[in-house]
Design an enzyme around this catalytic site. Structure first.
Site, PDB file in Angstrom:
ATOM      1  N   SER A 142     -26.610 -31.419  18.467  1.00 15.79           N
ATOM      2  CA  SER A 142     -26.172 -30.134  17.919  1.00 15.79           C
ATOM      3  C   SER A 142     -24.864 -29.738  18.604  1.00 15.79           C
ATOM      4  O   SER A 142     -24.524 -30.286  19.658  1.00 15.79           O
ATOM      5  CB  SER A 142     -27.234 -29.076  18.243  1.00 15.79           C
ATOM      6  OG  SER A 142     -26.799 -27.780  17.931  1.00 15.79           O
ATOM      7  N   TYR A 155     -32.945 -24.516  24.379  1.00 21.02           N
ATOM      8  CA  TYR A 155     -32.570 -25.323  23.205  1.00 21.02           C
ATOM      9  C   TYR A 155     -31.330 -26.160  23.526  1.00 21.02           C
ATOM     10  O   TYR A 155     -31.282 -27.357  23.252  1.00 21.02           O
ATOM     11  CB  TYR A 155     -32.323 -24.403  22.000  1.00 21.02           C
ATOM     12  CG  TYR A 155     -31.927 -25.150  20.741  1.00 21.02           C
ATOM     13  CD1 TYR A 155     -32.843 -25.944  20.062  1.00 21.02           C
ATOM     14  CD2 TYR A 155     -30.624 -25.063  20.235  1.00 21.02           C
ATOM     15  CE1 TYR A 155     -32.483 -26.634  18.906  1.00 21.02           C
ATOM     16  CE2 TYR A 155     -30.254 -25.743  19.085  1.00 21.02           C
ATOM     17  CZ  TYR A 155     -31.182 -26.536  18.422  1.00 21.02           C
ATOM     18  OH  TYR A 155     -30.823 -27.221  17.291  1.00 21.02           O
TER      19      TYR A 155
HETATM   20  N1  LIG Z   1     -29.732 -26.319  10.914  1.00 23.04           N
HETATM   21  C1  LIG Z   1     -28.851 -26.277  11.887  1.00 23.04           C
HETATM   22  O1  LIG Z   1     -27.990 -25.386  11.941  1.00 23.04           O
HETATM   23  C2  LIG Z   1     -28.850 -27.328  12.952  1.00 23.04           C
HETATM   24  C3  LIG Z   1     -27.744 -27.409  13.792  1.00 23.04           C
HETATM   25  C4  LIG Z   1     -27.743 -28.365  14.792  1.00 23.04           C
HETATM   26  C5  LIG Z   1     -28.807 -29.225  14.946  1.00 23.04           C
HETATM   27  N2  LIG Z   1     -29.881 -29.105  14.129  1.00 23.04           N
HETATM   28  C6  LIG Z   1     -31.002 -30.029  14.346  1.00 23.04           C
HETATM   29  O2  LIG Z   1     -31.325 -30.632  13.123  1.00 23.04           O
HETATM   30  C7  LIG Z   1     -32.670 -31.073  13.167  1.00 23.04           C
HETATM   31  C8  LIG Z   1     -33.376 -30.690  11.870  1.00 23.04           C
HETATM   32  O3  LIG Z   1     -33.519 -29.283  11.815  1.00 23.04           O
HETATM   33  P1  LIG Z   1     -33.313 -28.441  10.488  1.00 23.04           P
HETATM   34  O4  LIG Z   1     -32.113 -27.623  10.673  1.00 23.04           O
HETATM   35  O5  LIG Z   1     -33.442 -29.315   9.304  1.00 23.04           O
HETATM   36  O6  LIG Z   1     -34.556 -27.433  10.614  1.00 23.04           O
HETATM   37  P2  LIG Z   1     -35.910 -27.300   9.782  1.00 23.04           P
HETATM   38  O7  LIG Z   1     -35.626 -27.055   8.348  1.00 23.04           O
HETATM   39  O8  LIG Z   1     -36.721 -26.294  10.530  1.00 23.04           O
HETATM   40  O9  LIG Z   1     -36.566 -28.726   9.917  1.00 23.04           O
HETATM   41  C9  LIG Z   1     -37.201 -29.164  11.099  1.00 23.04           C
HETATM   42  C10 LIG Z   1     -38.002 -30.407  10.785  1.00 23.04           C
HETATM   43  O10 LIG Z   1     -38.602 -30.863  12.003  1.00 23.04           O
HETATM   44  C11 LIG Z   1     -39.971 -31.092  11.750  1.00 23.04           C
HETATM   45  N3  LIG Z   1     -40.773 -30.894  12.944  1.00 23.04           N
HETATM   46  C12 LIG Z   1     -40.821 -29.828  13.778  1.00 23.04           C
HETATM   47  N4  LIG Z   1     -41.743 -30.027  14.740  1.00 23.04           N
HETATM   48  C13 LIG Z   1     -42.296 -31.245  14.485  1.00 23.04           C
HETATM   49  C14 LIG Z   1     -43.309 -32.019  15.107  1.00 23.04           C
HETATM   50  N5  LIG Z   1     -43.971 -31.594  16.193  1.00 23.04           N
HETATM   51  N6  LIG Z   1     -43.611 -33.222  14.585  1.00 23.04           N
HETATM   52  C15 LIG Z   1     -42.967 -33.670  13.486  1.00 23.04           C
HETATM   53  N7  LIG Z   1     -41.998 -32.996  12.862  1.00 23.04           N
HETATM   54  C16 LIG Z   1     -41.682 -31.804  13.356  1.00 23.04           C
HETATM   55  C17 LIG Z   1     -40.358 -30.112  10.653  1.00 23.04           C
HETATM   56  O11 LIG Z   1     -41.463 -30.626   9.931  1.00 23.04           O
HETATM   57  P3  LIG Z   1     -42.986 -30.068   9.999  1.00 23.04           P
HETATM   58  O12 LIG Z   1     -42.913 -28.617  10.398  1.00 23.04           O
HETATM   59  O13 LIG Z   1     -43.479 -30.294   8.603  1.00 23.04           O
HETATM   60  O14 LIG Z   1     -43.648 -30.951  11.001  1.00 23.04           O
HETATM   61  C18 LIG Z   1     -39.108 -30.128   9.788  1.00 23.04           C
HETATM   62  O15 LIG Z   1     -39.176 -31.182   8.870  1.00 23.04           O
HETATM   63  C19 LIG Z   1     -33.268 -30.470  14.421  1.00 23.04           C
HETATM   64  O16 LIG Z   1     -33.293 -31.436  15.439  1.00 23.04           O
HETATM   65  C20 LIG Z   1     -32.299 -29.366  14.770  1.00 23.04           C
HETATM   66  O17 LIG Z   1     -32.318 -29.055  16.138  1.00 23.04           O
HETATM   67  C21 LIG Z   1     -29.918 -28.190  13.121  1.00 23.04           C
END
Ligand SMILES: NC(=O)c1ccc[n+]([C@@H]2O[C@H](COP(=O)([O-])OP(=O)(O)OC[C@H]3O[C@@H](n4cnc5c(N)ncnc54)[C@H](OP(=O)(O)O)[C@@H]3O)[C@@H](O)[C@H]2O)c1
Length: 247
Positions: A142, A155
């Site tokens: 990130s 985080y």
């Molecule tokens: N969106 C942003 O602005 C942003 C920016 C920088 C980095 N990121 C990173 O991108 C990645 C994806 O996040 P996102 O933005 O797509 O958020 P999101 O929509 O909340 O998706 C998070 C995903 O992680 C899964 N997850 C959470 N806990 C889990 C567990 N214990 N076991 C298996 N799966 C799990 C969730 O699936 P279930 O709940 O169904 O298990 C969901 O599919 C993360 O690593 C986040 O830190 C996001």
């Protein structure tokens, strides 16, 4: 259809929403076979159906904080498709709050999902990729892996750890012909901010996302860019932000 994505077997953790779902859809549209992992089985089952069912997509209910489940995920991918070409360690959790609020349970959750989940993904896939003498491990960090923000301390620490782990991995896997990529997104419109329980932090982050966040396909294209390069090109890090994002 790009030949260096088509027919690759790609395991995506966190495929039930946001960035993981978008990457799975995009890679599938480019001919990849995708193995979808998350806890919300109904979501990944529906996505696998959308992407063409058994021959092209498989849903495996997985909690990445459980090493045995992550190993099973990779084992099922290999049993079904014969190999794993790409492991996208994307599952993550963001629960912002100032340290003084002592939300220690949330610190533990983020460490378990964001750091241990990535390590378990590496542990599950590395022996298979060493045997194959090919493979690509993509870990999602990130902007928070480059900067430390008030109320985002834990985080940010987990995302710094993802970068440290990935750089160490990169330097160790040369004998096995493996590629490693860190992808560090800025604000992208997903469910990520919805897990924040501290009201001030939630309000600030949600407001920020509403004003600057970009669409998840920005991430999907970055993943595809790293994968589609010729095998002797190793894209080690991609950092991208919304054009409007200052931080
Ligand atoms: N969106 C942003 O602005 C942003 C920016 C920088 C980095 N990121 C990173 O991108 C990645 C994806 O996040 P996102 O933005 O797509 O958020 P999101 O929509 O909340 O998706 C998070 C995903 O992680 C899964 N997850 C959470 N806990 C889990 C567990 N214990 N076991 C298996 N799966 C799990 C969730 O699936 P279930 O709940 O169904 O298990 C969901 O599919 C993360 O690593 C986040 O830190 C996001």
């Amino acid at each position: 259809m790009n030949s260096n994505i088509a027919n690759k077997v790609v395991v995506v953790t966190g495929a039930s929403s946001g960035l993981g779902e978008s990457a799975a859809r995009h890679l599938s549209s480019r001919g990849a076979k995708v193995v979808l992992a998350a806890r919300r089985k109904d979501r990944i089952d529906a996505l696998a159906g959308d992407l063409g069912g058994e021959r092209m997509a498989l849903a495996v209910e997985t909690d990445v904080t459980d090493r045995g489940q992550v190993q099973r995920l990779v084992d099922v991918a290999v049993e079904t498709f014969g190999r794993v070409d790409v492991m996208l360690n994307n599952a993550g959790l963001m629960q912002q709050s100032p340290l003084e609020k002592l939300k220690v349970g949330e610190w533990d959750n983020m460490i378990d999902v964001n750091i241990k989940g990535v390590l378990y993904g590496i542990a599950a896939v590395l022996p298979q990729m060493q045997r194959q003498k090919s493979g690509h491990i993509i870990n999602v960090s990130s902007v928070a892996g480059h900067k430390v923000t008030p109320a985002g301390v834990v985080y940010c620490a987990t995302k710094h750890a993802v970068r440290a782990i990935s750089e160490g991995l990169r330097s160790e896997v040369k004998p096995y012909n493996l590629r490693t990529t860190i992808i560090s997104p800025g604000a992208v419109d997903t469910e990520l901010p919805s897990h924040i329980t501290d009201p001030e932090s939630a309000g600030a982050i949600q407001g920020y996302y509403q004003s600057v966040a970009i669409r998840p396909d920005s991430f999907a294209r970055a993943v595809a860019f790293a994968i589609e390069q010729p095998e002797d090109v190793d894209i080690n890090e991609i950092l991208f932000r919304p054009t409007q994002q200052e931080l």
